[in-house]
Design a protein around this motif. Structure first.
Motif, mmCIF file in Angstrom:
data_model
loop_
_atom_site.group_PDB
_atom_site.id
_atom_site.type_symbol
_atom_site.label_atom_id
_atom_site.label_comp_id
_atom_site.label_asym_id
_atom_site.label_seq_id
_atom_site.Cartn_x
_atom_site.Cartn_y
_atom_site.Cartn_z
ATOM 1 N N UNK A 31 0.832 -1.194 0.000
ATOM 2 C CA UNK A 31 0.000 0.000 0.000
ATOM 3 C C UNK A 31 0.873 1.253 0.000
ATOM 4 N N UNK A 32 1.914 1.260 0.826
ATOM 5 C CA UNK A 32 2.810 2.417 0.887
ATOM 6 C C UNK A 32 3.511 2.650 -0.455
ATOM 7 N N UNK A 33 3.941 1.582 -1.092
ATOM 8 C CA UNK A 33 4.594 1.705 -2.390
ATOM 9 C C UNK A 33 3.623 2.254 -3.432
ATOM 10 N N UNK A 34 2.379 1.773 -3.392
ATOM 11 C CA UNK A 34 1.374 2.238 -4.344
ATOM 12 C C UNK A 34 1.065 3.716 -4.128
ATOM 13 N N UNK A 35 0.918 4.126 -2.870
ATOM 14 C CA UNK A 35 0.643 5.533 -2.564
ATOM 15 C C UNK A 35 1.806 6.401 -3.021
ATOM 16 N N UNK A 69 -5.280 8.073 4.595
ATOM 17 C CA UNK A 69 -4.972 9.398 5.116
ATOM 18 C C UNK A 69 -3.729 9.372 5.999
ATOM 19 N N UNK A 70 -3.642 8.381 6.888
ATOM 20 C CA UNK A 70 -2.483 8.268 7.776
ATOM 21 C C UNK A 70 -1.199 8.058 6.977
ATOM 22 N N UNK A 71 -1.208 7.119 6.047
ATOM 23 C CA UNK A 71 -0.021 6.862 5.228
ATOM 24 C C UNK A 71 0.308 8.057 4.344
ATOM 25 N N UNK A 72 -0.717 8.690 3.833
ATOM 26 C CA UNK A 72 -0.540 9.871 2.995
ATOM 27 C C UNK A 72 0.156 10.980 3.779
ATOM 28 N N UNK A 73 -0.247 11.190 5.028
ATOM 29 C CA UNK A 73 0.372 12.217 5.865
ATOM 30 C C UNK A 73 1.821 11.880 6.200
ATOM 31 N N UNK A 74 2.106 10.614 6.462
ATOM 32 C CA UNK A 74 3.482 10.202 6.754
ATOM 33 C C UNK A 74 4.373 10.439 5.538
#
Length: 85
Positions: A31-35, A69-74
């Motif tokens: 998910x982090x890689x995709x974002x 949202x959390x991952x996006x903010x990080x």
């Protein structure tokens, strides 16, 4: 030895050992890689709702809006830290 270093840095031993026990996270999740790839592709211009929609459309990843949202903010904070110095 550790005690002297922690005193010089004004950190408690509990804080140090909590940080030490967590270790470092070397790899990003799917998910982090995709974002990250979505954000880079659109030059960080989309918000978390649009990023969530693109995750579902392009990557077939279904996750909660708050998770995105959390991952996006990080990711945004990391980007700003490297950008500002």
């Amino acid at each position: 030895m550790i005690t002297a270093i922690l005193q010089a840095l004004d950190l408690s031993r509990a804080t140090y050992y909590r940080w030490y026990s967590k270790g470092t996270k070397e790899t990003l999740t799917e998910v982090e890689q995709a974002i990250m790839s979505i954000c880079k592709a659109v030059n960080y211009r989309y918000g978390h709702r649009k990023v969530k929609a693109l995750l579902k459309e392009d990557y077939n990843i279904k996750c909660n809006r708050n998770t995105v949202l959390t991952l996006f903010n990080v990711i945004s904070k990391r980007r700003n830290q490297t950008k500002n110095g």
